[in-house]
Write an enzyme that holds these catalytic residues in place. Structure first.
Site, PDB file in Angstrom:
ATOM      1  N   ASP A  15     -58.719  23.817  38.962  1.00  0.00           N
ATOM      2  CA  ASP A  15     -58.920  23.769  37.506  1.00  0.00           C
ATOM      3  C   ASP A  15     -59.668  22.523  37.056  1.00  0.00           C
ATOM      4  O   ASP A  15     -59.415  21.991  35.976  1.00  0.00           O
ATOM      5  CB  ASP A  15     -57.569  23.858  36.748  1.00  0.00           C
ATOM      6  CG  ASP A  15     -56.765  25.047  37.188  1.00  0.00           C
ATOM      7  OD1 ASP A  15     -57.369  26.112  37.389  1.00  0.00           O
ATOM      8  OD2 ASP A  15     -55.542  24.912  37.339  1.00  0.00           O
ATOM      9  N   GLU A  16     -60.602  22.057  37.866  1.00  0.00           N
ATOM     10  CA  GLU A  16     -61.351  20.844  37.502  1.00  0.00           C
ATOM     11  C   GLU A  16     -62.606  21.159  36.693  1.00  0.00           C
ATOM     12  O   GLU A  16     -63.436  20.276  36.486  1.00  0.00           O
ATOM     13  CB  GLU A  16     -61.744  20.057  38.771  1.00  0.00           C
ATOM     14  CG  GLU A  16     -60.586  19.525  39.606  1.00  0.00           C
ATOM     15  CD  GLU A  16     -60.236  20.456  40.757  1.00  0.00           C
ATOM     16  OE1 GLU A  16     -60.756  21.599  40.777  1.00  0.00           O
ATOM     17  OE2 GLU A  16     -59.434  20.047  41.627  1.00  0.00           O
ATOM     18  N   LYS A  51     -64.979  23.275  37.643  1.00  0.00           N
ATOM     19  CA  LYS A  51     -66.087  23.363  38.605  1.00  0.00           C
ATOM     20  C   LYS A  51     -67.105  24.431  38.182  1.00  0.00           C
ATOM     21  O   LYS A  51     -68.292  24.285  38.458  1.00  0.00           O
ATOM     22  CB  LYS A  51     -65.553  23.704  40.003  1.00  0.00           C
ATOM     23  CG  LYS A  51     -64.613  22.668  40.568  1.00  0.00           C
ATOM     24  CD  LYS A  51     -64.078  23.078  41.927  1.00  0.00           C
ATOM     25  CE  LYS A  51     -63.128  24.239  41.897  1.00  0.00           C
ATOM     26  NZ  LYS A  51     -61.840  24.007  41.211  1.00  0.00           N
ATOM     27  N   ASN A 104     -57.674  34.423  42.722  1.00  0.00           N
ATOM     28  CA  ASN A 104     -56.742  33.410  42.214  1.00  0.00           C
ATOM     29  C   ASN A 104     -57.522  32.355  41.441  1.00  0.00           C
ATOM     30  O   ASN A 104     -56.985  31.656  40.601  1.00  0.00           O
ATOM     31  CB  ASN A 104     -55.950  32.758  43.364  1.00  0.00           C
ATOM     32  CG  ASN A 104     -56.811  32.310  44.533  1.00  0.00           C
ATOM     33  OD1 ASN A 104     -57.996  32.643  44.624  1.00  0.00           O
ATOM     34  ND2 ASN A 104     -56.229  31.571  45.454  1.00  0.00           N
ATOM     35  N   ALA A 105     -58.820  32.224  41.720  1.00  0.00           N
ATOM     36  CA  ALA A 105     -59.658  31.240  41.044  1.00  0.00           C
ATOM     37  C   ALA A 105     -59.998  31.713  39.637  1.00  0.00           C
ATOM     38  O   ALA A 105     -60.079  32.907  39.380  1.00  0.00           O
ATOM     39  CB  ALA A 105     -60.943  31.037  41.836  1.00  0.00           C
ATOM     40  N   GLY A 106     -60.203  30.758  38.770  1.00  0.00           N
ATOM     41  CA  GLY A 106     -60.663  31.080  37.426  1.00  0.00           C
ATOM     42  C   GLY A 106     -61.741  30.084  37.049  1.00  0.00           C
ATOM     43  O   GLY A 106     -61.458  28.932  36.783  1.00  0.00           O
ATOM     44  N   HIS A 107     -62.983  30.518  37.110  1.00  0.00           N
ATOM     45  CA  HIS A 107     -64.088  29.603  36.810  1.00  0.00           C
ATOM     46  C   HIS A 107     -64.681  29.975  35.446  1.00  0.00           C
ATOM     47  O   HIS A 107     -64.965  31.146  35.196  1.00  0.00           O
ATOM     48  CB  HIS A 107     -65.146  29.659  37.912  1.00  0.00           C
ATOM     49  CG  HIS A 107     -64.643  29.099  39.211  1.00  0.00           C
ATOM     50  ND1 HIS A 107     -65.387  29.027  40.352  1.00  0.00           N
ATOM     51  CD2 HIS A 107     -63.451  28.540  39.528  1.00  0.00           C
ATOM     52  CE1 HIS A 107     -64.675  28.466  41.316  1.00  0.00           C
ATOM     53  NE2 HIS A 107     -63.494  28.173  40.839  1.00  0.00           N
ATOM     54  N   PRO A 128     -48.956  27.739  31.320  1.00  0.00           N
ATOM     55  CA  PRO A 128     -49.257  26.374  30.879  1.00  0.00           C
ATOM     56  C   PRO A 128     -49.404  25.472  32.107  1.00  0.00           C
ATOM     57  O   PRO A 128     -48.612  25.571  33.042  1.00  0.00           O
ATOM     58  CB  PRO A 128     -48.030  25.953  30.064  1.00  0.00           C
ATOM     59  CG  PRO A 128     -47.029  27.033  30.191  1.00  0.00           C
ATOM     60  CD  PRO A 128     -47.628  28.206  30.891  1.00  0.00           C
ATOM     61  N   GLY A 158     -67.421  18.435  27.244  1.00  0.00           N
ATOM     62  CA  GLY A 158     -67.211  19.660  26.474  1.00  0.00           C
ATOM     63  C   GLY A 158     -67.619  20.833  27.332  1.00  0.00           C
ATOM     64  O   GLY A 158     -68.272  20.662  28.360  1.00  0.00           O
ATOM     65  N   THR A 212     -53.842  33.208  35.089  1.00  0.00           N
ATOM     66  CA  THR A 212     -52.495  33.713  34.793  1.00  0.00           C
ATOM     67  C   THR A 212     -52.023  33.363  33.386  1.00  0.00           C
ATOM     68  O   THR A 212     -50.991  33.870  32.945  1.00  0.00           O
ATOM     69  CB  THR A 212     -51.476  33.112  35.783  1.00  0.00           C
ATOM     70  OG1 THR A 212     -51.547  31.677  35.678  1.00  0.00           O
ATOM     71  CG2 THR A 212     -51.775  33.536  37.208  1.00  0.00           C
ATOM     72  N   GLN A 245     -60.340  26.531  43.894  1.00  0.00           N
ATOM     73  CA  GLN A 245     -59.133  25.705  43.924  1.00  0.00           C
ATOM     74  C   GLN A 245     -59.532  24.225  44.141  1.00  0.00           C
ATOM     75  O   GLN A 245     -60.580  23.819  43.691  1.00  0.00           O
ATOM     76  CB  GLN A 245     -58.136  26.180  44.986  1.00  0.00           C
ATOM     77  CG  GLN A 245     -57.480  27.513  44.656  1.00  0.00           C
ATOM     78  CD  GLN A 245     -58.306  28.703  45.077  1.00  0.00           C
ATOM     79  OE1 GLN A 245     -58.801  28.766  46.179  1.00  0.00           O
ATOM     80  NE2 GLN A 245     -58.478  29.672  44.201  1.00  0.00           N
TER      81      GLN A 245
HETATM   82  P1  IMP Z   1     -52.139  31.461  45.509  1.00  0.00           P
HETATM   83  O1  IMP Z   1     -53.492  30.865  45.749  1.00  0.00           O
HETATM   84  O2  IMP Z   1     -52.144  32.562  44.480  1.00  0.00           O
HETATM   85  O3  IMP Z   1     -51.440  31.830  46.769  1.00  0.00           O
HETATM   86  O4  IMP Z   1     -51.221  30.303  44.850  1.00  0.00           O
HETATM   87  C1  IMP Z   1     -50.810  29.150  45.567  1.00  0.00           C
HETATM   88  C2  IMP Z   1     -50.823  27.927  44.686  1.00  0.00           C
HETATM   89  O5  IMP Z   1     -52.169  27.590  44.365  1.00  0.00           O
HETATM   90  C3  IMP Z   1     -50.098  28.095  43.347  1.00  0.00           C
HETATM   91  O6  IMP Z   1     -49.511  26.861  42.991  1.00  0.00           O
HETATM   92  C4  IMP Z   1     -51.222  28.421  42.392  1.00  0.00           C
HETATM   93  O7  IMP Z   1     -50.896  28.074  41.050  1.00  0.00           O
HETATM   94  C5  IMP Z   1     -52.323  27.539  42.947  1.00  0.00           C
HETATM   95  N1  IMP Z   1     -53.660  28.039  42.660  1.00  0.00           N
HETATM   96  C6  IMP Z   1     -54.314  29.052  43.260  1.00  0.00           C
HETATM   97  N2  IMP Z   1     -55.539  29.199  42.748  1.00  0.00           N
HETATM   98  C7  IMP Z   1     -55.683  28.241  41.831  1.00  0.00           C
HETATM   99  C8  IMP Z   1     -56.763  27.853  40.989  1.00  0.00           C
HETATM  100  O8  IMP Z   1     -57.863  28.418  40.999  1.00  0.00           O
HETATM  101  N3  IMP Z   1     -56.514  26.797  40.166  1.00  0.00           N
HETATM  102  C9  IMP Z   1     -55.345  26.123  40.165  1.00  0.00           C
HETATM  103  N4  IMP Z   1     -54.316  26.438  40.937  1.00  0.00           N
HETATM  104  C10 IMP Z   1     -54.487  27.488  41.763  1.00  0.00           C
END
Ligand code: IMP
Length: 430
Positions: free
Chosen positions: A17-18, A20, A42-45, A309, A420, A306, A229
């Site tokens: 969550d930097e 990127k 799992n990433a959110g860019h 917070p 920003g 997700t 990540q």
């Molecule tokens: P997973 O990657 O869904 O298995 O989650 C493992 C850990 O990595 C959890 O603490 C997630 O919140 C964290 N995590 C996974 N992807 C991200 C991301 O893109 N940003 C921040 N945290 C992440």
């Protein structure tokens, strides 16, 4: 002077969550190819321009640059449904995206049994859960390592084979769902009907991206490697077990993209001006007070994937220095610096103590990290809104002092400052 390096790698230096995505979108303008090398949806860019905001999970953040080829490397785990939804959502703004997007035949895939297994496993862990994003990432990488029940994207090119394989895997997985968890099993035929259609839609984008990238390297085309990540979530070098299941540090790039390590070029480590974390796990500089809440609100620190917070805290330069050295960074990118404006006080963490004794190195085990107390240094806060600054000189003196101190303690130059979400809100330093 050192020869200008061709390729660039963007890697998070903390727990993800930097911001990127914004940096990749910006730098993509000077590159030919953007390749994602690890993780999955799992990433959110987030990328913002022309007054609109785009959220990406799988497609590389270079998609809005018309001349850029986007590659999903073999180190990524792909949920086919998410990929297709994302393409459909953004293709109006990303011209010819389906022709510019290559998906590695080697990338592994996420199926309903992965997400179902993860949900059950996290629930059954109770307090001991990892706090994952529940996107099936861990189970998919586990299957990849285990090999027996893994499915690579390239197998969609052989539907008859894949249909039988899906039938076999569902039968095996249902044993676990029914007998271990007392849950209903999956319907193999229904799963196949849905996923066969996804396979057909993805088929034109499937490619041997390793061969493609090796050719690009040989031809001197500029490649931008996009890490997902962050380093502290790296499966090998992060805060295990509270990590993700891929190599989220720069070390994931050569296996995840399929290029030699020496092709990587310039490595830029991205940090926010403060530190955040989502999910469980130790976080020494966490602020469970009003300042933590103020940072969360000012920085809109809620998960892109997700909506959870995010936990917020002071900038942890002790952890970042470790990550900077591990990745061998050439420079730092500081993002969300504007968020710190107006805080009543400002601190950074420069070290940890355990039982009053300073630690020489970032801890390699969760128990020590849990006990670590941050050594905090106070810096002068600033009140000004800096989001309109366009050059380093426009920044207040206290802000520049903050940047300078961060460079000193991390031991690398700050090359880009983001103030920003939009493209214009960026200061490049030579
Ligand atoms: P997973 O990657 O869904 O298995 O989650 C493992 C850990 O990595 C959890 O603490 C997630 O919140 C964290 N995590 C996974 N992807 C991200 C991301 O893109 N940003 C921040 N945290 C992440």
């Amino acid at each position: 002077m050192a020869k200008r390096k061709t390729n660039t790698l963007i890697v998070g230096l903390t727990w993800g969550d930097e911001a990127k995505g914004k940096i990749v979108d910006l730098l993509a303008a000077d590159h030919d190819i953007v390749v994602r090398y690890n993780g999955g949806n799992n990433a959110g860019h987030t990328v913002a321009f022309d007054g609109a905001t785009y959220k990406l999970h799988l497609v590389p953040s270079g998609l809005f640059r018309e001349n850029v080829t986007c590659v999903i490397g073999g180190g990524v785990v792909v949920d086919p449904k998410v990929l297709l939804d994302e393409i459909a959502r953004h293709e109006a703004k990303a011209p010819r995206l389906r022709r510019r997007l290559l998906v590695s035949s080697r990338a592994h895939t996420i199926w309903p049994w992965h997400t179902k297994l993860e949900a059950l496993s996290e629930k059954h862990q109770g307090k001991g859960k990892i706090g994952t994003t529940l996107r099936g990432i861990g189970p998919a990488y586990a299957d990849k390592a285990n090999r027996v029940h893994a499915i690579r994207i390239g197998e969609f090119l052989r539907p008859d084979h894949l249909q039988k394989k899906v039938q076999r895997i569902v039968e095996a997985r249902n044993e676990v769902f029914v007998k271990v968890f007392g849950e209903a099993g999956l319907d193999a035929a229904a799963v196949w009907r849905e996923y066969a259609a996804y396979g057909e839609a993805i088929r034109p984008m499937i490619a041997d991206t390793t061969a493609y990238l090796l050719r690009a390297v040989a031809e001197g085309r500029r490649i931008l490697f996009e890490g997902a990540q962050g380093t502290l979530l790296d499966i090998d070098h992060g805060t295990y077990p509270y990590v993700t299941s891929s190599n989220a540090s720069a070390a994931g790039a050569w296996p995840g993209a399929g290029v030699p390590a020496r092709a990587i070029g310039d490595i830029l480590g991205v940090v926010k001006a403060y530190t955040t974390r989502v999910g469980e796990g130790p976080f020494p500089t966490e602020l469970r007070d009003d300042i933590g809440s103020q940072i969360r609100e000012q920085g809109h620190e809620y998960g892109t994937t997700t909506g959870r917070p995010r936990r917020c805290g002071w900038l942890d330069t002790f952890a970042i220095r470790y990550a900077a050295r591990l990745n061998g960074i050439d420079g730092i990118v500081i993002t969300l610096l504007d968020v710190l404006g107006g805080l009543p006080e400002l601190r950074i963490c420069t070290g940890y103590t355990v039982d009053g004794k300073p630690l020489a190195d970032f801890p390699d085990d969760p128990a020590t990290l849990e006990q670590a107390k941050p050594v905090l240094e106070s810096l002068e806060p600033w009140k000004e809104d800096i989001s309109c600054a366009r050059s380093y000189r426009d920044l207040p003196r206290a802000t520049r002092a903050y940047v300078k101190r961060v460079e000193e303690v991390i031991g690398a130059p700050v090359r880009i400052i983001s103030i920003g979400p939009s493209r214009e809100q960026t200061i490049f330093r030579s």
